[in-house]
Design a protein around this motif. Structure first.
Motif, PDB file in Angstrom:
ATOM      1  N   LYS A 136      42.691  57.070  43.296  1.00 49.22           N
ATOM      2  CA  LYS A 136      43.274  56.023  44.130  1.00 49.22           C
ATOM      3  C   LYS A 136      44.668  55.686  43.618  1.00 49.22           C
ATOM      4  O   LYS A 136      44.877  55.553  42.420  1.00 49.22           O
ATOM      5  N   GLN A 137      45.572  55.542  44.547  1.00 49.86           N
ATOM      6  CA  GLN A 137      46.922  55.162  44.152  1.00 49.86           C
ATOM      7  C   GLN A 137      46.979  53.652  43.989  1.00 49.86           C
ATOM      8  O   GLN A 137      46.647  52.904  44.898  1.00 49.86           O
ATOM      9  N   GLN A 138      47.363  53.257  42.826  1.00 50.01           N
ATOM     10  CA  GLN A 138      47.443  51.833  42.512  1.00 50.01           C
ATOM     11  C   GLN A 138      48.691  51.612  41.669  1.00 50.01           C
ATOM     12  O   GLN A 138      48.858  52.249  40.638  1.00 50.01           O
ATOM     13  N   PRO A 139      49.577  50.719  42.122  1.00 47.34           N
ATOM     14  CA  PRO A 139      50.759  50.454  41.308  1.00 47.34           C
ATOM     15  C   PRO A 139      50.366  49.840  39.962  1.00 47.34           C
ATOM     16  O   PRO A 139      49.423  49.062  39.881  1.00 47.34           O
ATOM     17  N   ILE A 140      51.078  50.213  38.928  1.00 43.53           N
ATOM     18  CA  ILE A 140      50.857  49.651  37.592  1.00 43.53           C
ATOM     19  C   ILE A 140      52.185  49.182  37.032  1.00 43.53           C
ATOM     20  O   ILE A 140      53.246  49.559  37.530  1.00 43.53           O
ATOM     21  N   GLU A 141      52.128  48.374  36.007  1.00 44.07           N
ATOM     22  CA  GLU A 141      53.312  48.010  35.243  1.00 44.07           C
ATOM     23  C   GLU A 141      53.170  48.646  33.873  1.00 44.07           C
ATOM     24  O   GLU A 141      52.091  48.625  33.276  1.00 44.07           O
ATOM     25  N   ALA A 142      54.261  49.219  33.384  1.00 43.86           N
ATOM     26  CA  ALA A 142      54.218  49.886  32.085  1.00 43.86           C
ATOM     27  C   ALA A 142      55.603  49.883  31.460  1.00 43.86           C
ATOM     28  O   ALA A 142      56.614  49.765  32.156  1.00 43.86           O
ATOM     29  N   ILE A 143      55.617  49.981  30.133  1.00 39.22           N
ATOM     30  CA  ILE A 143      56.868  50.186  29.398  1.00 39.22           C
ATOM     31  C   ILE A 143      56.647  51.326  28.424  1.00 39.22           C
ATOM     32  O   ILE A 143      55.511  51.638  28.048  1.00 39.22           O
TER      33      ILE A 143
ATOM     34  N   ILE B  96      50.454  50.317  29.272  1.00 37.03           N
ATOM     35  CA  ILE B  96      50.124  49.957  30.650  1.00 37.03           C
ATOM     36  C   ILE B  96      49.528  48.560  30.650  1.00 37.03           C
ATOM     37  O   ILE B  96      48.655  48.258  29.834  1.00 37.03           O
ATOM     38  N   ARG B  97      49.995  47.724  31.584  1.00 36.34           N
ATOM     39  CA  ARG B  97      49.439  46.376  31.720  1.00 36.34           C
ATOM     40  C   ARG B  97      48.514  46.369  32.931  1.00 36.34           C
ATOM     41  O   ARG B  97      48.925  46.662  34.043  1.00 36.34           O
ATOM     42  N   HIS B  98      47.252  46.029  32.702  1.00 34.51           N
ATOM     43  CA  HIS B  98      46.263  45.920  33.761  1.00 34.51           C
ATOM     44  C   HIS B  98      46.104  44.460  34.156  1.00 34.51           C
ATOM     45  O   HIS B  98      46.529  43.557  33.428  1.00 34.51           O
ATOM     46  N   GLU B  99      45.463  44.233  35.274  1.00 33.88           N
ATOM     47  CA  GLU B  99      45.171  42.859  35.675  1.00 33.88           C
ATOM     48  C   GLU B  99      44.359  42.187  34.579  1.00 33.88           C
ATOM     49  O   GLU B  99      43.577  42.815  33.896  1.00 33.88           O
ATOM     50  N   GLY B 100      44.539  40.900  34.434  1.00 34.10           N
ATOM     51  CA  GLY B 100      43.827  40.180  33.380  1.00 34.10           C
ATOM     52  C   GLY B 100      44.519  40.282  32.040  1.00 34.10           C
ATOM     53  O   GLY B 100      43.961  39.940  31.016  1.00 34.10           O
ATOM     54  N   ARG B 101      45.740  40.809  32.031  1.00 29.77           N
ATOM     55  CA  ARG B 101      46.538  40.920  30.809  1.00 29.77           C
ATOM     56  C   ARG B 101      45.915  41.816  29.751  1.00 29.77           C
ATOM     57  O   ARG B 101      46.061  41.595  28.553  1.00 29.77           O
TER      58      ARG B 101
ATOM     59  N   TYR C 179      46.081  45.376  27.940  1.00 29.98           N
ATOM     60  CA  TYR C 179      47.085  46.408  27.704  1.00 29.98           C
ATOM     61  C   TYR C 179      46.398  47.650  27.184  1.00 29.98           C
ATOM     62  O   TYR C 179      45.469  47.575  26.389  1.00 29.98           O
ATOM     63  N   GLN C 180      46.891  48.797  27.623  1.00 29.06           N
ATOM     64  CA  GLN C 180      46.282  50.063  27.231  1.00 29.06           C
ATOM     65  C   GLN C 180      47.385  51.064  26.885  1.00 29.06           C
ATOM     66  O   GLN C 180      48.337  51.224  27.644  1.00 29.06           O
ATOM     67  N   PRO C 181      47.259  51.740  25.741  1.00 25.19           N
ATOM     68  CA  PRO C 181      48.245  52.766  25.409  1.00 25.19           C
ATOM     69  C   PRO C 181      47.965  54.059  26.183  1.00 25.19           C
ATOM     70  O   PRO C 181      46.832  54.327  26.573  1.00 25.19           O
ATOM     71  N   CYS C 182      49.011  54.821  26.391  1.00 31.98           N
ATOM     72  CA  CYS C 182      48.878  56.114  27.066  1.00 31.98           C
ATOM     73  C   CYS C 182      49.954  57.034  26.504  1.00 31.98           C
ATOM     74  O   CYS C 182      51.124  56.652  26.435  1.00 31.98           O
ATOM     75  N   SER C 183      49.575  58.238  26.116  1.00 34.22           N
ATOM     76  CA  SER C 183      50.561  59.167  25.570  1.00 34.22           C
ATOM     77  C   SER C 183      51.606  59.489  26.627  1.00 34.22           C
ATOM     78  O   SER C 183      51.337  59.447  27.829  1.00 34.22           O
ATOM     79  N   GLN C 184      52.802  59.810  26.183  1.00 32.69           N
ATOM     80  CA  GLN C 184      53.895  60.121  27.104  1.00 32.69           C
ATOM     81  C   GLN C 184      53.518  61.285  28.017  1.00 32.69           C
ATOM     82  O   GLN C 184      53.745  61.234  29.221  1.00 32.69           O
TER      83      GLN C 184
END
Length: 79
Positions: free
Chosen positions: A6-13, A56-61, A63-68
């Motif tokens: 499913k395509q879902q917008p996310i916020e990430a840095i 990655i920031r998910h709903e409910g604040r 945070y999850q790391p993800c390799s580049q």
């Protein structure tokens, strides 16, 4: 059967080692080690994030790391 994610917008840095970026992203409580990794507080424990990894920031604040490599294979920038 075949499925599509499913395509879902996310916020990430992307973690660059700049603590101010974490604060702007809403991460206030984090620990660091001598390798300049940040440790994210998550309901399932603390997760290390190395420079170059994404956060990655998910709903409910949560945070999850993800390799580049994984992040760039799954997501594309929309803004």
């Amino acid at each position: 059967m075949k499925y599509i994610k499913k395509q879902q917008p996310i916020e990430a840095i992307q973690w660059t080692g700049d603590v101010n970026e974490l604060i702007k992203f809403g991460i206030m409580n984090s620990d660091f080690d001598e390798l300049n990794r940040v440790f994210l507080d998550h309901p399932r424990g603390y997760f290390p994030v190395s420079i170059g990894d994404y956060i990655i920031r998910h709903e409910g604040r949560h945070y999850q790391p993800c390799s580049q490599e994984l992040f760039e294979s799954m997501y594309e920038k929309v803004e």
